[in-house]
Design a protein around this motif. Sequence first.
Motif, short mmCIF file in Angstrom:
data_model
loop_
_atom_site.label_atom_id
_atom_site.label_comp_id
_atom_site.label_asym_id
_atom_site.label_seq_id
_atom_site.Cartn_x
_atom_site.Cartn_y
_atom_site.Cartn_z
N VAL A 97 -3.99 3.97 22.19
CA VAL A 97 -4.02 2.55 22.51
C VAL A 97 -3.99 2.36 24.02
CG1 VAL A 97 -2.86 0.33 22.22
CG2 VAL A 97 -2.89 1.99 20.33
N SER A 98 -3.03 3.02 24.66
CA SER A 98 -2.94 3.03 26.13
C SER A 98 -1.91 4.07 26.52
CB SER A 98 -2.52 1.66 26.67
OG SER A 98 -1.23 1.32 26.22
N GLY A 99 -2.18 4.79 27.60
CA GLY A 99 -1.24 5.79 28.09
C GLY A 99 -0.84 6.78 27.00
N LYS A 100 0.46 6.88 26.76
CA LYS A 100 0.96 7.77 25.72
C LYS A 100 1.17 7.06 24.38
CE LYS A 100 3.29 10.90 28.95
NZ LYS A 100 4.57 11.55 29.32
N SER A 101 0.66 5.85 24.28
CA SER A 101 0.82 5.05 23.06
C SER A 101 -0.37 5.28 22.12
CB SER A 101 0.92 3.57 23.41
OG SER A 101 1.02 2.78 22.25
N TYR A 102 -0.06 5.68 20.88
CA TYR A 102 -1.08 5.92 19.86
C TYR A 102 -0.78 5.11 18.61
CZ TYR A 102 -3.16 9.86 22.39
OH TYR A 102 -3.81 10.63 23.32
N SER A 103 -1.83 4.76 17.88
CA SER A 103 -1.69 3.97 16.66
C SER A 103 -2.32 4.73 15.49
CB SER A 103 -2.37 2.61 16.83
OG SER A 103 -2.34 1.88 15.63
N GLU A 104 -1.65 4.76 14.35
CA GLU A 104 -2.19 5.43 13.17
C GLU A 104 -3.38 4.66 12.61
OE1 GLU A 104 -0.83 6.01 8.57
OE2 GLU A 104 0.70 6.43 10.09
N VAL A 105 -4.44 5.38 12.26
CA VAL A 105 -5.64 4.73 11.72
C VAL A 105 -5.94 5.13 10.28
CG1 VAL A 105 -6.73 4.26 13.93
CG2 VAL A 105 -7.12 6.47 12.83
N VAL A 106 -5.50 6.31 9.85
CA VAL A 106 -5.68 6.72 8.45
C VAL A 106 -4.72 7.85 8.15
CG1 VAL A 106 -7.46 8.47 8.89
CG2 VAL A 106 -7.44 7.25 6.69
N SER A 107 -4.31 7.95 6.89
CA SER A 107 -3.39 9.02 6.49
C SER A 107 -3.73 9.52 5.09
CB SER A 107 -1.94 8.54 6.54
OG SER A 107 -1.72 7.54 5.57
N ALA A 108 -3.28 10.73 4.78
CA ALA A 108 -3.50 11.31 3.45
C ALA A 108 -2.29 12.15 3.07
CB ALA A 108 -4.76 12.17 3.46
N GLU A 109 -1.95 12.09 1.79
CA GLU A 109 -0.88 12.91 1.24
C GLU A 109 -1.48 13.74 0.10
OE1 GLU A 109 2.29 12.68 2.38
OE2 GLU A 109 1.96 10.97 3.73
N PHE A 110 -1.20 15.05 0.10
CA PHE A 110 -1.79 15.90 -0.93
C PHE A 110 -1.00 17.21 -1.03
CE2 PHE A 110 -3.88 16.69 3.10
CZ PHE A 110 -3.84 18.07 3.22
N SER A 111 -1.29 17.96 -2.08
CA SER A 111 -0.71 19.29 -2.25
C SER A 111 -1.81 20.33 -2.15
CB SER A 111 -0.01 19.41 -3.62
OG SER A 111 1.11 18.56 -3.67
N ALA A 112 -1.48 21.46 -1.56
CA ALA A 112 -2.43 22.56 -1.41
C ALA A 112 -1.93 23.76 -2.21
CB ALA A 112 -2.59 22.92 0.06
N ASP A 113 -2.68 24.11 -3.24
CA ASP A 113 -2.33 25.27 -4.06
C ASP A 113 -3.20 26.44 -3.60
OD1 ASP A 113 -1.32 26.92 -5.97
OD2 ASP A 113 -2.51 26.10 -7.62
N ILE A 114 -2.85 26.99 -2.45
CA ILE A 114 -3.68 28.01 -1.80
C ILE A 114 -3.51 29.34 -2.52
CG2 ILE A 114 -4.14 29.21 0.36
CD1 ILE A 114 -2.92 26.77 1.81
N SER A 115 -4.59 29.81 -3.14
CA SER A 115 -4.53 31.06 -3.90
C SER A 115 -4.78 32.28 -3.02
CB SER A 115 -5.55 31.04 -5.05
OG SER A 115 -6.85 30.81 -4.56
N ASP A 116 -5.62 32.13 -2.00
CA ASP A 116 -5.92 33.23 -1.09
C ASP A 116 -5.66 32.75 0.33
OD1 ASP A 116 -6.86 35.30 0.44
OD2 ASP A 116 -8.83 35.43 -0.51
#
Length: 282
Positions: A97-116
């Motif tokens: 947004v300015s300087g060190k200020s940031y605003s969230e624009v999108v988010s995701a929540e999920f699980s990762a079942d990593i087999s390899d």
Amino acid sequence: VAEDSTSSAAGLSDALNSLNTASDFLTKAEKNDTAEIDYSNADEGYISALYSGGSANAKVRIKSEKLQYDHDLSPGKRMFFPLMEKGSYSVKIYEQVSGKSYSEVVSAEFSADISDSRSMYLYPNKYIDFDESSDCVRKAAEICVEADTPVEKIAAVFLYITDNVVYDKELAKTVQSGYTPYPDRTLASGKGICFDYASLFAAMCRSQGIPTRLVIGYAEPDIYHAWNEVYTEETGWITPELFLKVKGYNITDATFYSGTKDKEKISAYISDEGNYSAVYRY
């Protein structure tokens, strides 16, 4: 290009096409007009993020139950990132947004079942940027054409880099936070800092089908440093002094090896995992 290296390049092309095609369909994604998080391939150990908003600076935060990584995003470019472990994740994209200020624009929540857990370390990402047309991929195919095993390929890449890349002392004095390595740039210039050595080594090994991590952390006594970990099903010599001791991941450090005349002494240092403390793995 010799026949064996053509086969390696074809395998890389298939892998990269699979990665890119998976993201085209966005079967599991959170997106809006500004940004997009695609976690279709979370079970394979990686996600992609795309920021297409108007800010010149954007970041993605990848948070697991134990670890948190923040990465800069290049506006308009889809970027791939490895996940750290099997489990639940929260991923968010922020725009400045300015300087060190940031605003969230999108988010995701999920699980990762990593087999390899190795597959994520075969693909390109922000710090290991390559594709089938990259010069570093062609060079890896060239120098590995007579290598029959992963250890022989690792040796060929390691020795090529340590023989042909020198440490850039001027860059080390002036490098700024946010510096990003680029393997083809390092290959062309023949110089770089530890981040560049590790990025080039990872790109060349990954293009030959060898799971390779770029690691950032500390080397004894208290040196902020970047190095590599390579995975192999076998053990063997990389150099007359440096031995891959175990099945699994082994430390390689092209920067220290290249910059030290006493190869036996530095190999003993590199071979001692107690001399390294990892903070981030990419």
